[in-house]
Design a protein around this motif. Structure first.
Motif, PDB file in Angstrom:
ATOM      1  N   GLU A  95       7.476   7.642   0.497  1.00 58.72           N
ATOM      2  CA  GLU A  95       6.464   8.694   0.467  1.00 58.72           C
ATOM      3  C   GLU A  95       5.369   8.432  -0.560  1.00 58.72           C
ATOM      4  O   GLU A  95       4.424   9.219  -0.674  1.00 58.72           O
ATOM      5  CB  GLU A  95       7.140  10.037   0.159  1.00 58.72           C
ATOM      6  N   HIS A  98       2.145   6.542  -1.948  1.00 57.17           N
ATOM      7  CA  HIS A  98       1.013   5.790  -1.419  1.00 57.17           C
ATOM      8  C   HIS A  98       0.139   5.276  -2.556  1.00 57.17           C
ATOM      9  O   HIS A  98      -0.009   5.930  -3.592  1.00 57.17           O
ATOM     10  CB  HIS A  98       0.189   6.668  -0.476  1.00 57.17           C
ATOM     11  N   ARG A 109      -3.186  -4.204   8.418  1.00 57.31           N
ATOM     12  CA  ARG A 109      -2.058  -3.587   7.711  1.00 57.31           C
ATOM     13  C   ARG A 109      -0.834  -3.568   8.615  1.00 57.31           C
ATOM     14  O   ARG A 109      -0.954  -3.459   9.835  1.00 57.31           O
ATOM     15  CB  ARG A 109      -2.408  -2.166   7.270  1.00 57.31           C
ATOM     16  N   ASP A 156       0.883   2.766  -9.426  1.00 54.66           N
ATOM     17  CA  ASP A 156       1.520   2.556  -8.129  1.00 54.66           C
ATOM     18  C   ASP A 156       2.864   1.856  -8.287  1.00 54.66           C
ATOM     19  O   ASP A 156       3.827   2.167  -7.572  1.00 54.66           O
ATOM     20  CB  ASP A 156       0.607   1.721  -7.226  1.00 54.66           C
ATOM     21  N   GLY A 193       7.842   0.862   4.175  1.00 56.39           N
ATOM     22  CA  GLY A 193       6.523   1.059   3.589  1.00 56.39           C
ATOM     23  C   GLY A 193       5.461   0.287   4.343  1.00 56.39           C
ATOM     24  O   GLY A 193       5.687  -0.195   5.461  1.00 56.39           O
ATOM     25  N   THR A 194       4.300   0.154   3.732  1.00 60.57           N
ATOM     26  CA  THR A 194       3.173  -0.531   4.365  1.00 60.57           C
ATOM     27  C   THR A 194       2.557  -1.542   3.411  1.00 60.57           C
ATOM     28  O   THR A 194       2.714  -1.454   2.195  1.00 60.57           O
ATOM     29  CB  THR A 194       2.085   0.473   4.800  1.00 60.57           C
ATOM     30  N   THR A 220      -2.899   4.290  -4.928  1.00 63.58           N
ATOM     31  CA  THR A 220      -4.131   4.932  -5.361  1.00 63.58           C
ATOM     32  C   THR A 220      -5.252   3.886  -5.359  1.00 63.58           C
ATOM     33  O   THR A 220      -5.048   2.742  -4.957  1.00 63.58           O
ATOM     34  CB  THR A 220      -3.952   5.522  -6.764  1.00 63.58           C
ATOM     35  N   THR A 255       0.810  -1.227   0.000  1.00 64.48           N
ATOM     36  CA  THR A 255       0.000   0.000   0.000  1.00 64.48           C
ATOM     37  C   THR A 255       0.840   1.271   0.000  1.00 64.48           C
ATOM     38  O   THR A 255       0.318   2.348  -0.290  1.00 64.48           O
ATOM     39  CB  THR A 255      -0.950   0.011   1.210  1.00 64.48           C
ATOM     40  N   SER A 256       2.113   1.177   0.335  1.00 63.87           N
ATOM     41  CA  SER A 256       2.986   2.352   0.226  1.00 63.87           C
ATOM     42  C   SER A 256       4.434   1.912   0.293  1.00 63.87           C
ATOM     43  O   SER A 256       4.760   0.886   0.896  1.00 63.87           O
ATOM     44  CB  SER A 256       2.704   3.379   1.333  1.00 63.87           C
TER      45      SER A 256
END
Length: 568
Positions: free
Chosen positions: A167, A169, A314, A204, A224-225, A171, A163-164
């Motif tokens: 910086e 993230h 998450r 992404d 990140g995530t 969409t 998901t990221s």
């Protein structure tokens, strides 16, 4: 059955990694290929280091499986570290050795080098970093791959995506993937695997790669995530009866046990903390065969218990602690300031961490699901799962009919609908009307996959509509998406009929029976009837009965099932 539990052992550059899984049910088909699939997925990701190119990740099953089927006894899995023989045989030898390698005395900020030395009294920090390494997670991925085979047989699917990164993230995902979020998390994860950074969209993918390349240029690392989803879980898994058995607590613990994971989010937890309650809690609507939610901010968990919506959590991963442009440290051998020790490592491991996230979530969910269902074999779990779904239907639901072509669904359907005072939906007729073509024409133009996709779309809509009797096509329940919606919204009645009877009744022009109706029906029966038996709530033997008698037997079965509801 004993509760699911596991242990792992092994060092990053030691001879091998080993894992033992206890509580695995008997009767689950398990091959080395199933375990290797997820080990290979763990190697994925743009920004990985050289270690993943060295390790072939070829697991061996040492115990718990015979002739490709689990026995209900402890499962043992062995993964050789190929790098050990190539470069570490003496430095990481089990036996005493004079070639111990250089002593590591410069701890890395953010790693367990220093804390491990303090806790265990190690002088050589390699004794800390070897076991603290994320290499250990390969064993958990392997053990979870076995558990996921059992979950698959229960139509519970686990998947993840990034998901990221840094910086950048994610969409909104492509519209074509939205149904997978609710119906098949594993299929969603395989879509993510097509991306080098396990993103769900090309936009992404590009944004995430830019962040990784920037870190590489600056001789740095980036975190990140990721999101892990579970689809197909029945309501009622977990409990609020004791604090340490709440499923959300177990999931948080599982994700936080992954090296470098520094934050865990349950549902939309962080965003929810910024909003008023009326914008956070998921309203309930009466739709079709039960209760529906227009939103899922809770992530499928209320009070530590699954509520029937997809479960999602998450994890936030910090940047890898081994920074190529080494950070300041203190040499423990001299007490002097110096640059930290540098090991071979990744620039970014978030895509791989997401796969590890799938593994730990699968293990946590399976432990609680198996405990709820009970039983020592897959067959016992499947029988208990049918009951769990029936208990979850608190309100009157749809009545679905399944069976082989020619078993009488279209004939019995109107009679049953009349007895129950409900409208009838014939899925094939509805599908033909929607497509403007006959079933054979749809098969000819779009193939079986296209036809099944149309079936799933119709059942998705029917499940949210007014309570009805629904005559399904013979192969409809082979679709995981259709099974998902049928379980959630109503009772499934199997009209069981012998092949020769069905062959005599089946209408001409059925695409899957062309050329040899009896032979092809027999082949269909061998694959479909075990599925009908596994998922149906009631079975009606139709041989020797008139359509009216079959309809009355179905109506009696429905009334019996409805009598089991807590609210009636």
């Amino acid at each position: 059955m004993s509760r699911l539990r596991f242990l792992t052992a092994g060092e990053s550059h030691g001879p091998a990694l080993v894992g033992i899984l206890d509580g695995m049910p008997a009767g689950v088909r398990l091959l080395v290929e199933h375990i290797a699939r997820d080990l290979q997925r763990r190697k994925l990701g743009y920004g990985r280091g050289g270690r993943m190119k060295i390790e072939p990740e070829l697991p061996r099953i040492l115990a718990g499986v015979r002739h490709g089927v689990t026995m209900g006894t402890p499962l043992a899995i062995f993964i050789e570290n190929a790098d050990h023989a190539k470069a570490w045989a003496t430095r990481m030898a089990v036996e005493p050795s004079d070639e111990r390698g250089n002593e590591v005395s410069l701890p890395r900020p953010g790693h367990a080098d220093l804390t491990g030395a303090i806790k265990f009294g190690h002088r050589d920090l390699r004794n800390s970093l070897e076991r603290a390494s994320a290499r250990e997670t390969a064993t958990r991925v392997a053990l979870a791959a076995a558990v996921r085979r059992a979950l698959d047989e229960l139509d519970v699917r686990v998947g993840s995506f990034v998901t990221s990164i840094g910086e950048a993230h994610a969409t909104e995902p492509p519209a074509g993937l939205r149904d997978l979020f609710d119906e098949d998390a594993d299929a969603l994860a395989l879509e993510a695997d097509k991306s080098s950074v396990r993103a769900l969209s090309p936009r992404d993918d590009e944004a995430f790669r830019v962040q990784i390349e920037r870190a590489q240029q600056e001789r740095d690392t980036v975190g990140g995530t990721f999101e892990v989803r579970v689809t197909g879980l029945p309501p009622g898994v977990g409990t609020y009866a004791q604090h340490d058995l709440r499923l959300d607590g177990l999931l948080a613990r599982a994700l936080a046990s992954i090296p470098a994971i520094k934050a865990v989010e349950l549902g939309d937890g962080f965003r929810n903390a910024e909003l008023f309650g009326s914008k956070v809690h998921d309203p309930m609507d009466r739709k079709g065969g039960g209760i529906a939610r227009p939103t899922n901010h809770a992530g499928g968990l209320e009070g530590g218990i699954t509520n029937g919506e997809p479960l999602f959590v998450r994890g936030a991963m910090k940047p890898i602690a081994t920074v190529p442009a080494a950070l300041r440290s203190v040499d423990l051998s001299s007490g002097e300031a110096d640059a930290a020790h540098v090991e071979r490592s990744d620039t970014c491991a978030v895509p791989a961490a997401a796969v590890v996230g799938e593994a730990v979530v699968a293990l946590a969910v399976a432990e609680e699901l198996f405990a709820k269902l009970g039983g020592d074999s897959l067959a016992e779990l499947q029988a208990a799962l049918r009951l769990a779904w029936r208990r979850a239907r608190l309100l009157e639901g749809h009545v679905y009919l399944c069976g082989l072509p020619g078993s009488g669904k279209s004939t019995v359907g109107p009679l049953l609908a009349n007895l129950l005072g409900l409208p009838l939906i014939d899925l094939d007729a509805r599908l033909e009307k929607s497509a403007g073509r006959s079933v054979p024409e749809i098969f000819s133009a779009e193939g079986e996959d296209g036809f099944r996709a149309r079936e799933a779309a119709q059942v998705r809509e029917i499940s949210r509509g007014p309570r009805s009797v629904v005559a399904l096509g013979g192969g409809a329940v082979t679709s995981r998406a259709i099974r998902h919606h049928v379980r959630r919204s109503g009772h499934l009645i199997w009209l069981r009929a012998p092949v020769d009877l069905c062959a005599g009744r089946a209408a001409a022009g059925r695409p899957l029976l062309a050329g040899d109706p009896v032979g092809k029906l027999a082949a269909l029966a061998s694959t479909r009837e075990p599925l009908y038996a596994r998922i149906s709530d009631a079975q009606i033997d139709v041989e020797g009965l008139s359509p009216e008698q079959v309809a009355r037997a179905c109506a009696a079965a429905v009334r019996s099932l409805e009598a089991e509801r807590a609210w009636r």
